[in-house]
Design an enzyme around this catalytic site. Structure first.
Site, PDB file in Angstrom:
ATOM      1  N   ASN A 106       0.845 -33.811  35.991  1.00 57.17           N
ATOM      2  CA  ASN A 106       1.567 -34.905  35.354  1.00 57.17           C
ATOM      3  C   ASN A 106       2.805 -34.419  34.621  1.00 57.17           C
ATOM      4  O   ASN A 106       3.748 -35.186  34.413  1.00 57.17           O
ATOM      5  CB  ASN A 106       0.623 -35.677  34.441  1.00 57.17           C
ATOM      6  CG  ASN A 106      -0.281 -36.584  35.250  1.00 57.17           C
ATOM      7  OD1 ASN A 106      -0.249 -36.550  36.488  1.00 57.17           O
ATOM      8  ND2 ASN A 106      -1.060 -37.408  34.585  1.00 57.17           N
ATOM      9  N   GLU A 107       2.838 -33.151  34.248  1.00 59.97           N
ATOM     10  CA  GLU A 107       4.078 -32.599  33.693  1.00 59.97           C
ATOM     11  C   GLU A 107       5.187 -32.680  34.742  1.00 59.97           C
ATOM     12  O   GLU A 107       6.327 -33.058  34.442  1.00 59.97           O
ATOM     13  CB  GLU A 107       3.859 -31.145  33.246  1.00 59.97           C
ATOM     14  CG  GLU A 107       3.001 -30.976  31.981  1.00 59.97           C
ATOM     15  CD  GLU A 107       1.524 -31.246  32.198  1.00 59.97           C
ATOM     16  OE1 GLU A 107       1.052 -31.114  33.344  1.00 59.97           O
ATOM     17  OE2 GLU A 107       0.831 -31.604  31.230  1.00 59.97           O
ATOM     18  N   GLU A 123      -0.155 -43.395  46.892  1.00 63.06           N
ATOM     19  CA  GLU A 123      -1.422 -42.965  46.313  1.00 63.06           C
ATOM     20  C   GLU A 123      -1.819 -43.855  45.144  1.00 63.06           C
ATOM     21  O   GLU A 123      -1.001 -44.264  44.350  1.00 63.06           O
ATOM     22  CB  GLU A 123      -1.296 -41.506  45.828  1.00 63.06           C
ATOM     23  CG  GLU A 123      -2.619 -40.878  45.545  1.00 63.06           C
ATOM     24  CD  GLU A 123      -2.465 -39.501  44.904  1.00 63.06           C
ATOM     25  OE1 GLU A 123      -3.467 -38.842  44.732  1.00 63.06           O
ATOM     26  OE2 GLU A 123      -1.324 -39.114  44.581  1.00 63.06           O
ATOM     27  N   SER A 150      -1.803 -28.932  48.301  1.00 65.23           N
ATOM     28  CA  SER A 150      -1.875 -27.962  47.196  1.00 65.23           C
ATOM     29  C   SER A 150      -2.258 -26.586  47.715  1.00 65.23           C
ATOM     30  O   SER A 150      -3.096 -26.455  48.603  1.00 65.23           O
ATOM     31  CB  SER A 150      -2.926 -28.413  46.174  1.00 65.23           C
ATOM     32  OG  SER A 150      -2.561 -29.660  45.643  1.00 65.23           O
TER      33      SER A 150
END
Lengths: 389, 401, 389, 401
Positions: free
Chosen positions: D383-384, D250, D135
């Site tokens: 999550n989008e 994951e 990220s």
């Protein structure tokens, strides 16, 4: 929360089950593709909805199914059936749901599963008949809105050695297709389980007008219907039904998972091809994300379905919990994708011409059959909270 | 700063309306009535309902807040009172739903004096039934993508095109029609017409069948149909703006704009009654706490919608003038759907039964209403599009198209 | 389902209320903009969370509020207050919530509304003190998780004409800011309502460690605390609280509506400015539609809020129902926009540096305060289903 | 076709694991442990947990299904059993969450023999703690929009850039890092590295504070940091594909890939216990039917996730190979959030209390866990974005970007 110690990691879904399922899919794809289904059950709303005719079904398909051995899937080989595992049956019934097949198959499987758990001579004889293609239906539901099979609105009386039934069985599935019924009745403080021919004197089969175009449903009224001793399966029907109950929930869940998957895929296809604002519908997250949510719910239900089926196959004490979870999840997934399938098809999904409503109605019927999600969560809470698992 | 009660005139009017409805409740219908104006199929149903609306209008219960010169009562805020009393009296609904809730308020805002005098009285009395021509088969949710063309020819417009979702089209005298008058501008190429339908040359109405098996909506074909320019509403190229007025008044706002009162005015109460009558596993559904919570969610949502309609008329409590009005279509349709869905769930096993089954609770209202509800969440701009409009016009977010 | 006969169509929201609200917004915008708020209550997590210091508040803001007459908003003019309608108070408290103002204001309003409904000499004296800026807090909540004010965990005893209190009041809001408390205690089969100075002998105020950075909360322990006769408001505290209850729910709902609106607008701003995949976030329906849904929920709550407030002003029997609806809707709207405000802010919304968590925590606290949505729906059902409206 | 029970070896192993855990439960921690590895803040916590993972690994409860040559046990399907027993025993969690659930399985699939031997043993034993560098502050949800550059220089790569959300970064020896090796291709310009962190020149780790007030995650700055080419995983330009492997393993899939067992293994049971202990209005919350329904929804969702992980390994029951694996991140994070949210609701008034308050139920676990849960629904592709990926890669819908 559950133990998988006794059930195999792969649910026991092996080559045999996969072959059976693939054959079923192929057969149903050929014999009852959705265009054929629509012409069969929904040529016009008038016959069924206005004139009250029973929903149509194709007897030649049924005869071929019997030929393939499906009627006896849940009948042991020594009684003339195929003795398929519950996991295999679940896989096949998913295909039945995916094709919204109108037939006595689910009713026959349900009757087989109940009779099988009775382990009596009468039961074995009836199982053999079902395996040979004699359609049967379960008449075990009272009128108080309860799907749990502990009660009956039929009173059995033994007078001078003669057994007679009076009362009513409600919400009997696919009754109009059946040659005989598997019936529960109160006998003193026991629950009698017996079988009766559809044309038994004193028995009247009153068709319900229902929304679902792919099943029929009836109210059975019993007026001094005589039960011969050779028709009595057991007087411990409560225990027999308790044992068979998880497998009935698996049937209903599998049918819902199948129809839900059809609804998902049909809506996905529409969203791929239909354009709006110069883009395929599926570009829009208001279309894409609900379809993903539906997929996720369907997958949850399917995974719980095979877990429940494998628990039944392993005779695990987890079977009741697992099957209630499966039915709750399958009912809720069915409700969600049914809703989105109409909405996201837009105007066309709302019309009679579309295939969507056929599955919508079968799903709506299935969501409530043998108890909806709220009901099974309530029963599950009694196990997990009050009885501590 | 204390609360001011209703005016004496309003109290008198409520009293009058209540008494009139008690004394003038209509006779039982000659044939089974549908759930809503969206499913009126037969001439018998139409005649009965048209007659009833005419009586209510003559009694001053419909159109109360319109000027007298347009067939109204000339009052202020009488209509909500009339609607409440119509609801309590459980009398039949008003047939001319499009006329009352869409055509009349739009004409009042955008019409010429002649148009107001010509069209509003018939819409209020129900003497002239209206339908709506906003949806097309190829347009999907993109209402601005109208393909129906209107070409000027002298004092007339020549119209060609295909409209769908035309509720009441088979009985309609008039249609509120959006048509394209220019191909060069998407939004500014639209113009709004009051189009003649019944018996008009070049106009064909074909019934469509809904998923419930019921009809009541239609497709309408225009083939070189001639519409006089005097039937154009507002300016050429202003069709989109006029259509926004129509959609703003639709449903919720209808409370203040003509009244569609009738038996379904309090669906939450209907659900509570259903729960009281329904057994679930031998227990009364109304005693089941999970059902009770779901019922109260519905009660709160319905009351919220009513109070939002009230708040929409208090500018000091509205940050953005369109914030509440643009929610009405979305919320009324989704509330209707959620109510009906809960009715299906409460009815449980009995929800499988079609209206002709003698054991179907309330003649199968809940499952039929549930299926019919998709008409409202899809038609006139799907609710997905409604959410775009709200996000873009009210919240100012970037366009999603 | 409700009758509006007695309440005005415009909720009684007139010029006076609008002016009060607009002034409040202006004052709070100037004195406690969000940057100031963050520096005040959230400079670092250490003081409050690790060292257990009470959350900070700005006394000079409070003094100016008192100057503006806000402390006496719910106090009648003849007792030295402003006598503002409940609708006006709701509008002002919305602004307080929108600024997440840390102050004794809500506690003072709550105490005023309770005392006002008692109509006794003691109550009037206390109301005058509150109007002059003496902060007070309500100590009426038992420890059994009940917010309904019928019970108390404090026992009052009258021995030789002397009244003493023993027991505990839980979840006392903004107790550390209060100079006196309004307390309920069981006295025989009645509920005593009295006032006590914060430094009364035998009374200890134990600060709770809470998540919310904009309020404080405490447990009050009473050990043989003497109550002078001049501090007894009434021995019919149950009825007084029953009458005042709707107005307390209106306060809590208004605060929630205000903080929810801040969360909505802050997230909308972020979605307008932040780009992803070369487009503003708000382009994506996965962002836009949840924000619209949040707006719709907030608007429902706000409309029900003003309905409830106007019912209280009109002394309508609808007030209890309306206020329970408002609190249920406001709690649920708060939960929904709180959730989306963090999620849609992405990584930054999850950090301490962001303002978002300050409102998230105030809302989370407010959602449960005086009962959450489920609780009020349960009570509402008792009225609408069991008592038939 | 009858069900085959677990193998005798598996039964023996379960027995062994259960006994070992009974006999070797660790001593109480020297200081309060956080809820999860995401909030480990102090060296004392780290040492204690690192020691515990080392013991579990040495006892054969971690890495059971990895080859022995990489420090594993060389078994098949032992890890799920070990994880179940770790969960039942309520022992502390495994600290090296990124190493176990992301780094090790990715290296096993994409690494060279040398890399497997070098890196996997330390990940399993916890001796070398891993963090994740996927990220970036400017990237938002668009994980392919990596700006951290790695430029080849002889046998080395020179890395410059800024990573955020780096859980455990302050204790990490290694980072799984995606960096851009070409500006010309968005996806094909990414390469995957096993980057040295602790004490490495040019690498700065700065703790960030979460909304809960806790730290445990960091930002990591690379300024001309040198990474040898031997630390590149798989080919240049294959970084996106390797990262997909990482994300697939994951969480959910971690069940079969190393084990993160410990006290939070059955959150549904924890919620039921909370409900039993909680009074709501003088009644036990576990007796309230609305709460019971909500609890069972959580139980069903959690069991569904477990059974989906099982079904994902039965190809005949998976229509599309990525359909279930790609759901894991979405579902595990949203389940976690929904569980925690329900815990907050059940705790009611007591949910206002922070963990240091003596009356906070379960040391304030539920509200803290609820707030912390947004880390999982936001990080590693919100999550989008996960829903986009599922819609596009599994359902085949058009890209939303």
């Amino acid at each position: 929360m559950t133990s998988e110690d006794r059930a195999p990691v792969d649910f026991g879904f092996g080559e045999e089950e996969e072959m059976l399922r693939d054959l079923a899919r192929k057969f149903l794809d050929e014999r009852i593709p959705v265009e054929t289904l629509r012409q069969l059950v929904a040529p016009s709303p008038v016959p069924v909805y206005e004139q009250g005719e029973p929903p149509a079904w194709d007897r030649s398909v049924w005869e071929d199914l019997v030929e393939l051995g499906w009627a006896g899937l849940a009948v042991e080989e020594k009684e003339g059936g195929a003795g398929v595992s519950m996991v295999g049956i679940a896989a096949l019934v998913e295909e039945v749901g995916r094709h919204a097949l109108p037939s006595p198959l689910l009713a026959c499987l349900a009757c087989s599963l109940v009779l099988r758990s009775a382990d009596s001579e009468v039961a074995r004889r009836r199982l053999g008949q079902i395996a040979q293609g004699t359609p049967a239906a379960l008449a075990i539901t009272p009128g108080d809105g309860s799907w749990e099979p502990e009660r009956s609105d039929i009173q059995a009386r033994r007078v001078a050695g003669e057994l007679t039934l009076d009362g009513t069985a409600h919400f009997v599935q696919d009754a109009l297709k059946a040659d005989f019924f598997v019936v529960t009745a109160r006998l003193n403080d026991k629950l009698l389980l017996c079988t009766l021919p559809a044309d038994a004197p004193g028995l009247s089969v009153e068709q319900n007008h229902i929304h679902d175009l792919t099943r029929d449903q009836a109210t059975l009224r019993f007026r001094q219907v005589r039960v011969s001793p050779s028709s009595v399966v057991t007087d411990d029907g409560a225990e027999v039904l308790r044992r068979a109950w998880p497998s009935l929930l698996v049937l209903a869940s599998a049918d819902l998972c199948g129809s839900s998957e059809w609804q998902l895929q049909a809506t996905v296809e529409y969203a791929k091809n239909r354009k709006q604002f110069d883009r395929p519908l599926g570009f829009f997250q208001a279309v894409k994300h609900p379809l993903v949510n539906a997929m996720v719910e369907i997958d949850r239900a399917r995974s719980l379905l095979y877990h429940a089926a494998s628990c039944i196959d392993a005779a695990s004490v987890e079977a009741e919990k697992a099957s209630r979870m499966a039915k709750s999840a399958a009912s809720d997934a069915g409700a969600f994708i049914s809703d989105r399938s109409v909405q996201l098809h837009g105007g066309i999904g709302f019309t009679w011409e579309s295939d969507v409503h056929i599955f919508f109605k079968r799903s709506l019927h299935g969501q409530v059959l043998w108890g909806d999600g709220i009901h099974h969560r309530k029963k599950l809470a009694e196990i997990l909270i009050d009885r501590d698992g | 700063m204390a609360a001011s009660p209703s005016s004496p005139e309003q109290n008198d009017f409520r009293e009058y309306a209540r008494r009139w409805l008690q004394e003038n409740a209509p006779p039982p219908p000659p044939e089974r009535l549908p759930m809503s104006p969206l499913e009126i199929m037969t001439v018998g149903q139409r005649n009965y309902l048209q007659d009833w609306q005419g009586q209510c209008h003559a009694a001053g219960l419909i159109g109360c807040d319109y000027p007298q010169s347009y067939g109204g009562g000339g009052h202020t805020n009488f209509q909500p009172i009339a609607n409440q009393e119509l609801g309590h009296a459980r009398v039949p609904f008003m047939i001319n739903i499009v006329g009352l809730s869409m055509a009349a308020p739009t004409i009042l805002k955008h019409g010429s004096e002649e148009q107001k005098r010509r069209f509003i009285p018939g819409a209020l009395s129900g003497g002239e039934i209206w339908c709506q021509g906003f949806s097309e088969p190829g347009a999907g949710s993109d209402m601005a993508n109208q393909q129906t063309m209107a070409v000027a020819e002298g004092d007339n417009w020549i119209v060609n095109g295909h409209k769908v979702w035309t509720t009441l089209g088979h009985f309609a005298r008039w249609m509120i029609l959006i048509a394209r008058t220019s191909r060069h501008h998407k939004y500014d190429g639209l113009t709004y017409f009051l189009a003649p339908i019944a018996g008009h040359p070049g106009v064909t109405v074909r019934p469509l069948v809904k998923m419930t098996g019921e009809s009541g909506f239609n497709e309408v074909l225009f083939e070189d149909a001639v519409i006089p320019d005097s039937h154009r509403l507002d300016d050429i190229g202003k069709g989109w703006a006029v259509a926004m007025t129509t959609l703003t008044y639709e449903r919720g706002a209808a409370e203040s704009a003509g009244g569609t009162g009738g038996q379904s005015s309090d669906p939450a109460q209907g659900l509570i009654e259903l729960a009281r009558e329904t057994q679930r596993n031998g227990l009364c559904a109304a005693a089941d706490p999970v059902t009770r919570d779901a019922l109260m969610q519905r009660v709160i949502a319905m009351e919220g919608l009513r109070q939002s309609a009230r708040r929409a008329r208090v500018p000091g409590l509205c940050d953005h003038p369109m914030r509440l009005p643009l929610q009405q279509k979305l919320l009324s349709s989704e509330n209707h759907q959620a109510n009906a869905r809960l009715g299906v769930e409460i009815a449980g096993a009995a929800s499988t039964l079609y209206k002709l089954d003698p054991n179907a609770p309330r003649q199968g209202y809940w499952p039929l209403s549930y299926m019919a509800s998709y008409g409202n969440t899809i038609a006139a701009g799907t609710n997905e599009i409604q959410r775009n409009i709200l996000g873009e016009r009210v919240l100012g977010l970037a366009k999603s198209k």
